[in-house]
Write an enzyme that holds these catalytic residues in place. Structure first.
Site, mmCIF file in Angstrom:
data_model
loop_
_atom_site.group_PDB
_atom_site.id
_atom_site.type_symbol
_atom_site.label_atom_id
_atom_site.label_comp_id
_atom_site.label_asym_id
_atom_site.label_seq_id
_atom_site.Cartn_x
_atom_site.Cartn_y
_atom_site.Cartn_z
ATOM 1 N N GLY A 46 -21.676 19.432 94.479
ATOM 2 C CA GLY A 46 -23.025 19.264 93.958
ATOM 3 C C GLY A 46 -23.947 18.730 95.038
ATOM 4 O O GLY A 46 -23.486 18.071 95.979
ATOM 5 N N GLN A 51 -31.295 14.644 98.624
ATOM 6 C CA GLN A 51 -30.271 14.520 99.672
ATOM 7 C C GLN A 51 -30.597 15.363 100.902
ATOM 8 O O GLN A 51 -30.007 15.170 101.963
ATOM 9 C CB GLN A 51 -28.894 14.925 99.133
ATOM 10 C CG GLN A 51 -28.363 13.965 98.087
ATOM 11 C CD GLN A 51 -26.986 14.401 97.614
ATOM 12 O OE1 GLN A 51 -26.886 15.203 96.696
ATOM 13 N NE2 GLN A 51 -25.944 13.899 98.249
ATOM 14 N N CYS A 94 -19.763 11.589 97.314
ATOM 15 C CA CYS A 94 -21.146 12.048 97.423
ATOM 16 C C CYS A 94 -21.373 12.481 98.863
ATOM 17 O O CYS A 94 -20.932 11.785 99.785
ATOM 18 C CB CYS A 94 -22.086 10.893 97.060
ATOM 19 S SG CYS A 94 -23.822 11.316 97.181
ATOM 20 N N LEU A 95 -22.045 13.604 99.069
ATOM 21 C CA LEU A 95 -22.260 14.088 100.434
ATOM 22 C C LEU A 95 -23.129 13.128 101.249
ATOM 23 O O LEU A 95 -23.117 13.184 102.467
ATOM 24 C CB LEU A 95 -22.874 15.497 100.408
ATOM 25 C CG LEU A 95 -21.937 16.592 99.866
ATOM 26 C CD1 LEU A 95 -22.649 17.937 99.825
ATOM 27 C CD2 LEU A 95 -20.658 16.678 100.699
ATOM 28 N N HIS A 136 -24.106 12.967 87.870
ATOM 29 C CA HIS A 136 -24.226 12.405 89.219
ATOM 30 C C HIS A 136 -25.452 12.991 89.935
ATOM 31 O O HIS A 136 -26.250 12.250 90.516
ATOM 32 C CB HIS A 136 -22.932 12.705 89.998
ATOM 33 C CG HIS A 136 -22.945 12.313 91.437
ATOM 34 N ND1 HIS A 136 -22.028 11.428 91.980
ATOM 35 C CD2 HIS A 136 -23.737 12.689 92.478
ATOM 36 C CE1 HIS A 136 -22.278 11.277 93.272
ATOM 37 N NE2 HIS A 136 -23.305 12.046 93.609
ATOM 38 N N GLU A 137 -25.617 14.322 89.860
ATOM 39 C CA GLU A 137 -26.722 14.969 90.575
ATOM 40 C C GLU A 137 -28.076 14.639 89.943
ATOM 41 O O GLU A 137 -29.062 14.430 90.655
ATOM 42 C CB GLU A 137 -26.525 16.486 90.631
ATOM 43 C CG GLU A 137 -25.254 16.952 91.337
ATOM 44 C CD GLU A 137 -25.014 16.309 92.692
ATOM 45 O OE1 GLU A 137 -25.997 15.968 93.375
ATOM 46 O OE2 GLU A 137 -23.842 16.127 93.063
ATOM 47 N N HIS A 140 -29.419 11.397 91.038
ATOM 48 C CA HIS A 140 -30.064 11.443 92.359
ATOM 49 C C HIS A 140 -31.580 11.648 92.240
ATOM 50 O O HIS A 140 -32.334 11.156 93.068
ATOM 51 C CB HIS A 140 -29.502 12.615 93.184
ATOM 52 C CG HIS A 140 -28.293 12.274 94.008
ATOM 53 N ND1 HIS A 140 -28.320 11.358 95.037
ATOM 54 C CD2 HIS A 140 -27.030 12.768 93.983
ATOM 55 C CE1 HIS A 140 -27.108 11.301 95.595
ATOM 56 N NE2 HIS A 140 -26.308 12.139 94.973
HETATM 57 NI NI NI Z 1 -24.289 12.529 95.352
#
Ligand code: NI
Length: 171
Positions: A46, A51, A94-95, A136-137, A140
């Site tokens: 995701g 991000q 998480c990236l 989660h996304e 963000h």
């Molecule tokens: Ni994330």
């Protein structure tokens, strides 16, 4: 398509609130496509627009396993309209937090309303990894990170490890 650069925590853009998009036009579909390419290359399941430094309410998700066909989901203005009382704990990453993981407890199921890549309104009901990933996304987009769901002690440990990681990348 173009690969975008992923912001690593701490970065103020990750804590900011993203604005709704007016609609899904060519610029937004291009953003979605670039985000998918960036996510697949990372690799991750995701990615949210903040991000990649874009404060707009766009996320992409694909929870297909390595040997399964891709199942990309592109969501503009996603909104959680229902969550289950039942909870589920998943070891999240998480990236924007390379190599860092923590157990996060969230509703086990959710329903999300959004605009798809063609701008059509859609609703998806999700369970398991997809439910976790969508929540989660969407977090963000409100500047909420998975580390905001864990204890301050665990958060500090992750942030210290991340500082070390950043130094090792710079070296
Ligand atoms: Ni994330």
């Amino acid at each position: 398509m173009a690969k975008l650069s992923i912001r690593i925590a701490p970065d103020p853009v990750l804590k900011a609130r993203a604005e709704p998009v007016a609609g899904v036009d060519a610029r937004i579909t291009r953003l979605m496509d670039d985000m998918l390419e960036t996510m697949y290359e990372a690799p991750g399941v995701g990615l949210a627009a903040p991000q990649v430094g874009v404060l707009e309410r766009v996320i992409v998700v694909d929870i297909a396993g390595k040997d399964e066909p891709a199942q990309p989901l592109c969501l503009a203005n996603p909104e959680v309209v229902w969550v289950s009382d039942e909870k589920h704990t998943y070891n999240e990453g998480c990236l924007s937090f390379p190599d860092q993981y923590a157990d996060v407890t969230r509703p086990a199921q959710c329903r999300v309303r959004y605009l798809d890549r063609s701008g059509a309104p859609q609703e998806v009901e999700a369970a398991g990894l997809l439910a976790t990933c969508l929540q989660h996304e969407i977090d963000h987009l409100d500047g909420i990170l998975f580390t905001d769901h864990i204890s301050p002690l665990k958060r500090n440990i992750i942030m210290r490890k991340l500082t070390k990681w950043k130094k090792s990348q710079a070296a």
